[in-house]
Design an enzyme around this catalytic site. Structure first.
Site, PDB file in Angstrom:
ATOM      1  N   GLU A  95      15.405   8.557  30.551  1.00  0.00           N
ATOM      2  CA  GLU A  95      14.537   9.359  31.490  1.00  0.00           C
ATOM      3  C   GLU A  95      15.536  10.592  32.023  1.00  0.00           C
ATOM      4  O   GLU A  95      17.124   9.756  32.410  1.00  0.00           O
ATOM      5  CB  GLU A  95      13.549   8.398  32.339  1.00  0.00           C
ATOM      6  CG  GLU A  95      12.762   7.991  31.434  1.00  0.00           C
ATOM      7  CD  GLU A  95      11.488   7.415  33.032  1.00  0.00           C
ATOM      8  OE1 GLU A  95      11.987   7.369  33.595  1.00  0.00           O
ATOM      9  OE2 GLU A  95      10.763   6.629  31.753  1.00  0.00           O
ATOM     10  N   CYS A 108      19.811  14.281  37.831  1.00  0.00           N
ATOM     11  CA  CYS A 108      20.442  12.419  37.228  1.00  0.00           C
ATOM     12  C   CYS A 108      20.004  12.611  35.779  1.00  0.00           C
ATOM     13  O   CYS A 108      19.291  12.187  35.365  1.00  0.00           O
ATOM     14  CB  CYS A 108      19.420  12.186  38.297  1.00  0.00           C
ATOM     15  SG  CYS A 108      19.183   9.799  37.706  1.00  0.00           S
ATOM     16  N   CYS A 115      20.662  -0.635  30.106  1.00  0.00           N
ATOM     17  CA  CYS A 115      21.490  -0.581  30.673  1.00  0.00           C
ATOM     18  C   CYS A 115      22.629  -2.643  30.708  1.00  0.00           C
ATOM     19  O   CYS A 115      21.412  -3.472  30.532  1.00  0.00           O
ATOM     20  CB  CYS A 115      21.224  -0.252  32.320  1.00  0.00           C
ATOM     21  SG  CYS A 115      23.079  -0.316  33.630  1.00  0.00           S
ATOM     22  N   CYS A 119      22.255  -5.341  37.017  1.00  0.00           N
ATOM     23  CA  CYS A 119      21.852  -5.232  38.643  1.00  0.00           C
ATOM     24  C   CYS A 119      20.174  -5.742  38.672  1.00  0.00           C
ATOM     25  O   CYS A 119      19.914  -5.653  38.230  1.00  0.00           O
ATOM     26  CB  CYS A 119      21.414  -4.076  39.290  1.00  0.00           C
ATOM     27  SG  CYS A 119      23.671  -3.072  39.079  1.00  0.00           S
ATOM     28  N   CYS A 122      16.703  -3.118  40.006  1.00  0.00           N
ATOM     29  CA  CYS A 122      17.154  -2.283  39.241  1.00  0.00           C
ATOM     30  C   CYS A 122      16.396  -2.199  37.879  1.00  0.00           C
ATOM     31  O   CYS A 122      16.138  -3.378  37.402  1.00  0.00           O
ATOM     32  CB  CYS A 122      18.826  -2.008  39.043  1.00  0.00           C
ATOM     33  SG  CYS A 122      18.539   0.085  38.394  1.00  0.00           S
ATOM     34  N   CYS A 345      15.713   6.631  42.738  1.00  0.00           N
ATOM     35  CA  CYS A 345      16.342   5.727  42.057  1.00  0.00           C
ATOM     36  C   CYS A 345      15.928   4.381  41.999  1.00  0.00           C
ATOM     37  O   CYS A 345      15.075   3.367  42.754  1.00  0.00           O
ATOM     38  CB  CYS A 345      17.525   5.741  43.464  1.00  0.00           C
ATOM     39  SG  CYS A 345      18.979   4.822  43.216  1.00  0.00           S
TER      40      CYS A 345
END
Length: 381
Positions: A95, A108, A115, A119, A122, A345
């Site tokens: 995305e 962005c 990933c 984290c 997230c 975010c």
């Protein structure tokens, strides 16, 4: 899909493009011609390159292609934010988000399918990790976004004024393709974006932070999110390998090494209710950042299903903000944009064929938590 044995010119830097044409027996100046057509005019066909001879165009058709990631979906938020879902080669999707703000337009960009850092707050990390993106797939996000705005009347103006490597993935764990893509963003034959308007965000891969300062002059942001090692180990597991003392030293080296005047490093700090937003955390943060040219960007947490965290109270965010500023740490609060289309975010998820089984384990943990009897109900029974 990629044509077999064809070179995708979209991801080639200027020196790589020159080498490509020299290998073909052509003059180096062809690299400038073709790069302008690709990145300034966003063409995807050699037939559209009217100042390139017919014989060379036919030759290029046989050995090369201009292929960006396919758009699977585009959403537009009520605040003007736009989100694209792009199909990656070999499956999966990433995305990309465009955030308009007056004359400024920030894109962005993602660097990985999923990933590898995980984290805890997230949404991307909960999808697991599939693979790194190629340089063509990374710069292809900028190329496709640029095409969506239509032909430019003035090549000196561009709706995308800033790029942040803050989408899906840890950019410094996919170093070479990210570096090549950022070089294209900066190159006048590419997108001509100023070095201080390109920001790479990292969770703290220290060896690559040092390498980046030697290889390319761009702005740096650090996903900090905690002022002490105990808490950051929980929120950002990479901290167990690269703890805060070492990370702050790397940030100081980076700031000392980059050449442009705006050498301030952005510290990103997501505000999690009753987790990292207490007065003692603010005091620890001021002490941690002392001596490093930084600005802190406080990010109100953007929820996603089964996140396990809540957004800090507005009063706590404002108090945290005031304390940092009062103690000499320049601090801003990020405005949440695009949350109605899951473009804010921490909300980017894409589509990941998880090689790590992290997504599967996370879903199993959610199921087991839901199966546990409520403690208050159990005590009554």
């Amino acid at each position: 899909m990629s044509a077999p044995d064809k070179v995708n010119l979209l991801g080639l830097t200027y020196p790589e493009m020159e080498a490509f044409f020299l290998d073909m027996g052509e003059k180096k100046f062809r690299a400038q011609q073709v790069m302008k057509w690709i990145h300034h005019h966003q063409v995807d066909s050699f037939e559209q390159m009217t100042d390139v001879g017919k014989a060379l165009r036919e030759k290029l058709v046989r050995v090369a292609e201009i292929r960006g990631p396919e758009v699977l979906h585009e959403g537009i938020s009520r605040d003007g934010t736009r989100k694209w879902v792009f199909e990656a080669d070999n499956g999966g999707a990433v995305e990309t988000v465009f955030i308009p703000d007056g004359r400024r337009g920030t894109l962005c960009v993602s660097s990985q399918v999923g990933c590898a850092v995980d984290c805890s707050f997230c949404s991307t990390g909960k999808q697991g990790f599939q693979r790194d993106l190629t340089s063509s797939e990374i710069i292809g996000q900028v190329w496709q976004a640029s095409r969506s705005f239509g032909p430019r009347k003035n090549l000196g103006e561009h709706p995308i004024t800033n790029v942040v490597m803050m989408g899906m993935g840890e950019p410094l764990l996919n170093y070479k393709p990210v570096l090549a893509a950022m070089r294209l963003m900066r190159d006048d034959l590419g997108y001509g974006i100023s070095k201080r308007r390109i920001t790479l965000s990292t969770s703290g891969v220290i060896p690559k932070i040092d390498q980046l300062s030697a290889d390319l002059d761009v702005s740096l942001a650090v996903s900090l999110h905690a002022p002490n090692d105990e808490l950051r180990d929980e929120l950002v597991p990479l901290n167990r390998k690269y703890p805060l003392k070492e990370l702050m030293a790397a940030c100081k080296r980076y700031s000392d090494n980059i050449t442009h005047r705006h050498n301030t490093i952005t510290m990103e700090y997501v505000m999690l209710r009753d987790v990292n937003d207490k007065p003692e955390h603010a005091r620890q943060l001021v002490k941690l950042l002392r001596g490093i040219p930084v600005k802190v960007n406080l990010i109100p947490f953007n929820p996603f299903p089964h996140a396990g965290y809540e957004r800090s109270r507005k009063s706590d965010i404002l108090a945290f903000h005031k304390f940092l500023n009062d103690n000499g740490v320049m601090t801003t609060v990020r405005t949440t944009r695009g949350d109605d289309i899951d473009a804010a975010c921490g909300q980017l998820v894409g589509e990941v064929k998880d090689r790590t089984r992290r997504s599967e384990r996370w879903k199993e943990s959610i199921f087991h938590r839901s199966e546990q009897p409520d403690s208050k109900t159990a005590s009554v029974q």
